[in-house]
Design a protein around this motif. Structure first.
Motif, PDB file in Angstrom:
ATOM      1  N   GLN A 260      -7.610  -1.387   5.154  1.00 54.46           N
ATOM      2  CA  GLN A 260      -6.451  -0.830   4.452  1.00 54.46           C
ATOM      3  C   GLN A 260      -5.458  -1.905   4.037  1.00 54.46           C
ATOM      4  O   GLN A 260      -4.914  -1.874   2.936  1.00 54.46           O
ATOM      5  CB  GLN A 260      -5.774   0.205   5.349  1.00 54.46           C
ATOM      6  N   LYS A 261      -5.238  -2.869   4.916  1.00 58.47           N
ATOM      7  CA  LYS A 261      -4.190  -3.853   4.621  1.00 58.47           C
ATOM      8  C   LYS A 261      -4.645  -5.047   3.794  1.00 58.47           C
ATOM      9  O   LYS A 261      -3.813  -5.783   3.264  1.00 58.47           O
ATOM     10  CB  LYS A 261      -3.554  -4.344   5.918  1.00 58.47           C
ATOM     11  N   ARG A 262      -5.971  -5.238   3.626  1.00 64.11           N
ATOM     12  CA  ARG A 262      -6.392  -6.413   2.855  1.00 64.11           C
ATOM     13  C   ARG A 262      -6.403  -6.152   1.356  1.00 64.11           C
ATOM     14  O   ARG A 262      -6.504  -7.089   0.563  1.00 64.11           O
ATOM     15  CB  ARG A 262      -7.756  -6.899   3.334  1.00 64.11           C
ATOM     16  N   GLY A 263      -6.328  -4.881   0.933  1.00 59.88           N
ATOM     17  CA  GLY A 263      -6.116  -4.565  -0.474  1.00 59.88           C
ATOM     18  C   GLY A 263      -7.207  -4.994  -1.427  1.00 59.88           C
ATOM     19  O   GLY A 263      -6.926  -5.574  -2.477  1.00 59.88           O
ATOM     20  N   ARG A 264      -8.454  -4.672  -1.098  1.00 59.80           N
ATOM     21  CA  ARG A 264      -9.560  -5.041  -1.980  1.00 59.80           C
ATOM     22  C   ARG A 264     -10.060  -3.867  -2.824  1.00 59.80           C
ATOM     23  O   ARG A 264     -11.126  -3.940  -3.433  1.00 59.80           O
ATOM     24  CB  ARG A 264     -10.725  -5.608  -1.162  1.00 59.80           C
ATOM     25  N   ASN A 265      -9.314  -2.782  -2.851  1.00 61.43           N
ATOM     26  CA  ASN A 265      -9.689  -1.619  -3.649  1.00 61.43           C
ATOM     27  C   ASN A 265     -11.098  -1.134  -3.290  1.00 61.43           C
ATOM     28  O   ASN A 265     -11.997  -1.062  -4.128  1.00 61.43           O
ATOM     29  CB  ASN A 265      -9.623  -1.940  -5.148  1.00 61.43           C
ATOM     30  N   GLU A 266     -11.298  -0.808  -2.022  1.00 61.01           N
ATOM     31  CA  GLU A 266     -12.615  -0.422  -1.531  1.00 61.01           C
ATOM     32  C   GLU A 266     -12.510   0.832  -0.670  1.00 61.01           C
ATOM     33  O   GLU A 266     -11.441   1.180  -0.182  1.00 61.01           O
ATOM     34  CB  GLU A 266     -13.222  -1.564  -0.703  1.00 61.01           C
TER      35      GLU A 266
END
Length: 324
Positions: A260-266
Motif C-alpha cells: 500500500q505504501k510503496r505506490g506502484r499502482n498494483e
C-alpha cells in the motif's frame, strides 16, 4: 511449438560481464520486484533488518532466469532464481555465486499443476500433446514437469510447455487457452478458492520439502561490497526466521501495508493467501545439495555442455550471520 531452453543465447555476450559495481562499496542495491507481491528483501527492509543498506527497485520481473541474468550483466545488483537456473548460468560462464535461499516447497508453499474440473487429463500419459502454462521455460516448473513425466515413463518431450505470465495463468486455464496451469502460493490459493479446478500433482508431493531458489551476486560485487552483502544476506535470513515465528496473519498484514505504501499502482489482494516462503534451511543457508540435485536434469537436457562444475564454488554462507 518446439520446446525452448532458457538463456539460449547465453554464453557469448551476456556472460562476459561481471557486474557494474565500481569504486568504493555501495550501500544501495538495485533489484527487480514482483507485481502485487512482497519479496523477502523488501520485507527485510521494512522490518529494519538491512541496517543502512537501501533497496532501489528498478522494475518487476516474472522470470527467475531473467532476474539472475540481469544481475550477471550488472543491470541489477542481485537476482533470484530456481537453483537449476543458477547452475545453468554458472555453467555457461557467469561469475555468480548463490548467497541465500529465498523460496521453496513445503506443505504450505508449493507449486501445483492444475486442470479444469471436467478436464480429461487424469494421468501423466494424458499430458501428451497438451499445453502446460508456466512462468518461464527451462526453470523450476519445467523441471518439475519433466521429472513427473520421467518418473511415470512418459517422454517429457510429448508435453508442450508454454510461457504464460503468472498473473494470467488462471484466466488462461479457465478460458481453455492452455490445458494445464502451474500455480503457486497466493495465486494458487486464490484460484482454488474460486473453484472449478483440480490438482494433478505438486512439486512438494514429487520431491518433499526443499529450498528451490537462491539469490545471487556476481563475484566482483561480493569482493567489492562484502559488508553490504553481509547486511543484506543476514537481514533476509532474519526476515525468513521472523516469518516462521510470526503468525501468518501478522506477516500478511505487514506485507499488505508494504504494498500500500510503496505506490506502484498494483493489486495486493492476493497477499492474504500467503502462508510460507517454503525455505527449508535455517536462515536460508545454502547447501550443496540444493544446487547439485539439478545437475543430472540439466545434463540430461544437454544444457551443461562439456564444462565441469565445482558445485562448492557456486555458493557461500560466509555472509549469513543468522546462527545455523
Amino acid at each position: 511449438m518446439k520446446r525452448r531452453t532458457f538463456l539460449a543465447a547465453a554464453g557469448a555476450t551476456v556472460l562476459t560481464a561481471c557486474g557494474t559495481a565500481s569504486g568504493s562499496a555501495t550501500k544501495t542495491l538495485r533489484y527487480q520486484g514482483s507485481a502485487g507481491a512482497v519479496t523477502l528483501p523488501e520485507l527485510a527492509a521494512d522490518l529494519g533488518f538491512l541496517g543502512d543498506v537501501k533497496l532501489d527497485w528498478v522494475g518487476n520481473t516474472i522470470s527467475g532466469p531473467q532476474d539472475i541474468q540481469s544481475a550477471a550483466t550488472g543491470q541489477t545488483d542481485f537476482g533470484g532464481a530456481f537453483n537449476g537456473a543458477v547452475v545453468k548460468l554458472a555453467a555457461a560462464g557467469a561469475p555468480i555465486k548463490a548467497v541465500i535461499g529465498y523460496y521453496g516447497s513445503d506443505q504450505y508453499a508449493y507449486n501445483g499443476f492444475y486442470v479444469l474440473e471436467d478436464s480429461p487429463i487424469r494421468t501423466p500419459a494424458d499430458l501428451a500433446g497438451k499445453k502446460v502454462g508456466m512462468n518461464t521455460l527451462g526453470a523450476h516448473l519445467e523441471a518439475m514437469l519433466d521429472i513427473y513425466l520421467q518418473r511415470n515413463n512418459v517422454d517429457p518431450k510429448k508435453a508442450e510447455p508454454l510461457v504464460v505470465p503468472p498473473i494470467n495463468t488462471e484466466q488462461s486455464l479457465r478460458q481453455k487457452q492452455i490445458d494445464v496451469a502451474t500455480l503457486g502460493g497466493i495465486l494458487r490459493d486464490k484460484a482454488l478458492q474460486s473453484g472449478g479446478i483440480r490438482k494433478l500433482f505438486t512439486d512438494y508431493e514429487l520431491l518433499g520439502p526443499f529450498t528451490a531458489g537462491t539469490y545471487v551476486f556476481t563475484e566482483k560485487f561480493l569482493k567489492q561490497n562484502p559488508d553490504t552483502v553481509r547486511a543484506f544476506v543476514t537481514g533476509v535470513g532474519k526476515a525468513i526466521e521472523w516469518s516462521r515465528a510470526t503468525p501468518s496473519a501478522q506477516v500478511v498484514d505487514r506485507m499488505t501495508r508494504i504494498v500500500q505504501k510503496r505506490g506502484r499502482n498494483e493489486d495486493g489482494s492476493a497477499l492474504k493467501f500467503w502462508k510460507s516462503w517454503g525455505v527449508a534451511e535455517k536462515g536460508g543457508r545454502v547447501s550443496e545439495r540444493q544446487l547439485s540435485m539439478w545437475v543430472d536434469w540439466l545434463a540430461g537436457r544437454g544444457e551443461l555442455g562439456s564444462r565441469k562444475l565445482d558445485i562448492s564454488s557456486l555458493y557461500t554462507n560466509e555472509f549469513n550471520g543468522v546462527p545455523a
